[in-house]
Design an enzyme around this catalytic site. Structure first.
Site, PDB file in Angstrom:
ATOM      1  N   HIS A 167      -5.024  -2.214   2.232  1.00 10.91           N
ATOM      2  CA  HIS A 167      -3.611  -2.407   2.553  1.00 10.91           C
ATOM      3  C   HIS A 167      -2.687  -1.956   1.416  1.00 10.91           C
ATOM      4  O   HIS A 167      -1.493  -1.763   1.627  1.00 10.91           O
ATOM      5  CB  HIS A 167      -3.332  -3.869   2.940  1.00 10.91           C
ATOM      6  CG  HIS A 167      -3.293  -4.829   1.787  1.00 10.91           C
ATOM      7  ND1 HIS A 167      -4.351  -5.662   1.464  1.00 10.91           N
ATOM      8  CD2 HIS A 167      -2.319  -5.133   0.899  1.00 10.91           C
ATOM      9  CE1 HIS A 167      -4.036  -6.412   0.431  1.00 10.91           C
ATOM     10  NE2 HIS A 167      -2.799  -6.114   0.077  1.00 10.91           N
TER      11      HIS A 167
ATOM     12  N   ASP B  81     -10.897  -4.509   4.136  1.00 13.78           N
ATOM     13  CA  ASP B  81      -9.751  -4.297   3.255  1.00 13.78           C
ATOM     14  C   ASP B  81     -10.168  -3.737   1.897  1.00 13.78           C
ATOM     15  O   ASP B  81      -9.604  -4.095   0.865  1.00 13.78           O
ATOM     16  CB  ASP B  81      -8.957  -5.597   3.063  1.00 13.78           C
ATOM     17  CG  ASP B  81      -7.525  -5.323   2.599  1.00 13.78           C
ATOM     18  OD1 ASP B  81      -7.075  -4.171   2.725  1.00 13.78           O
ATOM     19  OD2 ASP B  81      -6.878  -6.256   2.090  1.00 13.78           O
TER      20      ASP B  81
ATOM     21  N   SER C  14      -2.945  -7.701  -5.368  1.00 13.29           N
ATOM     22  CA  SER C  14      -3.922  -7.152  -4.435  1.00 13.29           C
ATOM     23  C   SER C  14      -4.631  -5.940  -5.025  1.00 13.29           C
ATOM     24  O   SER C  14      -3.978  -5.013  -5.516  1.00 13.29           O
ATOM     25  CB  SER C  14      -3.243  -6.747  -3.126  1.00 13.29           C
ATOM     26  OG  SER C  14      -2.777  -7.873  -2.440  1.00 13.29           O
TER      27      SER C  14
END
Length: 457
Positions: free
Chosen positions: A113, A143, A217
């Site tokens: 993402h 992911d 992230s």
């Protein structure tokens, strides 16, 4: 909130502690002690000096087509009022983190993402160098993504063994929260094997209370030896900030995924051919078992690897390649990481007797069809159904820009659930429903968490 007297007690306690500390060791002017009574103070600084150069900041930019107004995103509204599709390009930007895992080849691990829909990926190293990166491969289901830079003197983090992590182990999160630049937070492993969160398709997260915020992230979760044990991925917070519940993908999982992403650009998952459910306490009682963990086989696909291995509905899978199976989600993760053609040892329990069987993982079987073959109104769409996809509906795998399917509002990733209020489970159902000639076609589709109805005349 603390009262005024309580505040002063806290402050007073801190000052007393500092006085005792400072009184026990000689200090130079303006210096803090590095040791007390000859004992060096504990610090993570030495480990972080070796580790932080392996964590990078990632900035991406790109563009997506959006409707001129939010109301025009609704295909039904657009069709009802005979409004043509009007779209414009919207610039998107993203900030995140990444971990250098192969200095010689410039491979960097991050989250899918973080780089999704990116047209330009810029990696900023710890020493300030800004480099253009290219995407090597990505797996939205977990992911995980791999990007690559061309540079010398990169510093790669050593991979740790995430399988030996225990709840209570100290960990450190390194990333780029809120775009502030490289930041370090510490905490412990709060839980292991977290799944069922609805974050991604394959979930086996490490939960930690080390502060993870937007921008973290793709960053590193390391142990006190500076080894990579996880890739920071998500937080559980309604407001979007840290509340002490963060999740990381285990390093052992990313290691397996990374090998396929570098080789193929995607993860080619194998298929065992079973459906399963958790072994609950109630099922334990029904089977006459005590405190048994595993996954109960509910269905075996005819002609599948599972059937060839002799598995049957009602079997309890307790181990996969010697790893104890916790539940159905864990079983799915263990099998989902296997390559096509790979042999797997399955320990199954049947009628109180345990036996180990061998299966060879097969390629996932999928059906694809051009939408125009089902209906002229679906011209430009490619529809797909995978054998292992147990959810109802048919997935829109591709939509050609400017086609009939695009003009009606279909998008890649949509899941078609109904045609003229008839439920569809697969392509055969879709064909039957569309075979009924009618002046109009009403489609019910799932897009993310929304259900949308599209009327086509």
């Amino acid at each position: 909130m603390l009262g005024q007297k309580q505040k002063w007690r806290v402050v007073g306690g801190v000052l007393v502690g500092l006085a005792l500390l400072l009184g026990s060791a000689p200090l130079h002017a303006g210096a803090w002690p590095v040791a007390v009574e000859g004992d060096k103070l504990p610090t993570l600084a030495d480990m972080l000096e070796r580790t932080t150069p392996g964590v990078v900041n990632i900035a991406t930019s790109g563009s997506v087509e959006v409707a001129e107004t939010p109301l025009l995103n609704d295909p039904f509204f657009r069709h009802f009022f005979d409004i043509p599709t009007m779209r414009r390009a919207k610039k998107i930007r993203s900030l995140g983190s990444g971990v250098v895992v192969d200095a010689a080849h410039g491979y960097i691990l991050t989250n899918h993402h973080v780089i999704d829909k990116a047209q330009v990926i810029t990696v900023t190293l710890h020493d300030g160098r800004a480099l253009k990166a290219v995407q090597v491969g990505a797996d939205p289901e977990t992911d995980v993504a791999v990007i690559k830079v061309e540079a010398k003197d990169l510093h790669a983090l050593p991979l740790g063994n995430s399988d030996i992590l225990r709840v209570g182990d100290f960990v450190v999160a390194i990333g780029n929260p809120f775009g502030l630049g490289q930041t370090v937070t510490s905490g412990i492993v709060s839980a292991l094997g977290r799944s069922g969160l609805g974050i991604k398709g394959y979930e086996d997260f490490i939960q930690t209370d080390a502060s993870i915020n937007p921008g973290n992230s793709g960053g590193a979760l390391v142990n006190l030896r500076g080894e990579l044990v996880g890739i920071n991925t998500a937080i559980l917070a309604k407001g979007g900030g840290n509340v002490g519940i963060g999740f990381a993908i285990p390093a052992n999982m990313t290691k397996q995924l990374m090998a396929q992403l570098i080789e193929y650009g995607e993860v080619r998952r194998g298929l065992l051919g079973i459906s399963s459910q958790d072994l609950t306490p109630e099922l334990n009682q029904a089977f006459g078992l005590e405190h048994q963990h595993g996954s109960v086989v509910t269905r075996v696909t005819r002609g599948s690897a599972a059937q060839k291995a002799g598995l049957q509905a009602g079997d309890i899978i307790t181990e996969v390649n010697g790893v104890a199976v916790r539940n159905a989600a864990h079983m799915r993760n263990l099998v989902g990481l296997l390559r096509v053609g790979e042999a797997v040892q399955l320990t199954r329990l049947r009628d109180g007797h345990s036996r180990t069987v061998k299966a060879v993982v097969e390629a996932s079987k999928r059906e694809q069809i051009e939408g125009s073959r089902l209906s002229p109104r679906l011209e430009g769409a490619v529809l797909e159904k995978e054998e292992q996809d147990e959810k109802p509906g048919v997935v829109v795998r591709k939509v050609v820009r400017g086609s009939m399917a695009a003009r009606m509002g279909l998008q890649e990733g949509d899941r078609l659930l109904e045609v003229n209020q008839q439920s569809v489970k697969n392509l055969a159902d879709m064909g039957k429903a569309l075979a009924v000639d009618g002046r109009q076609m009403l489609l019910t589709l799932e897009r993310g968490e929304r259900r949308i109805r599209v009327m086509v005349r």
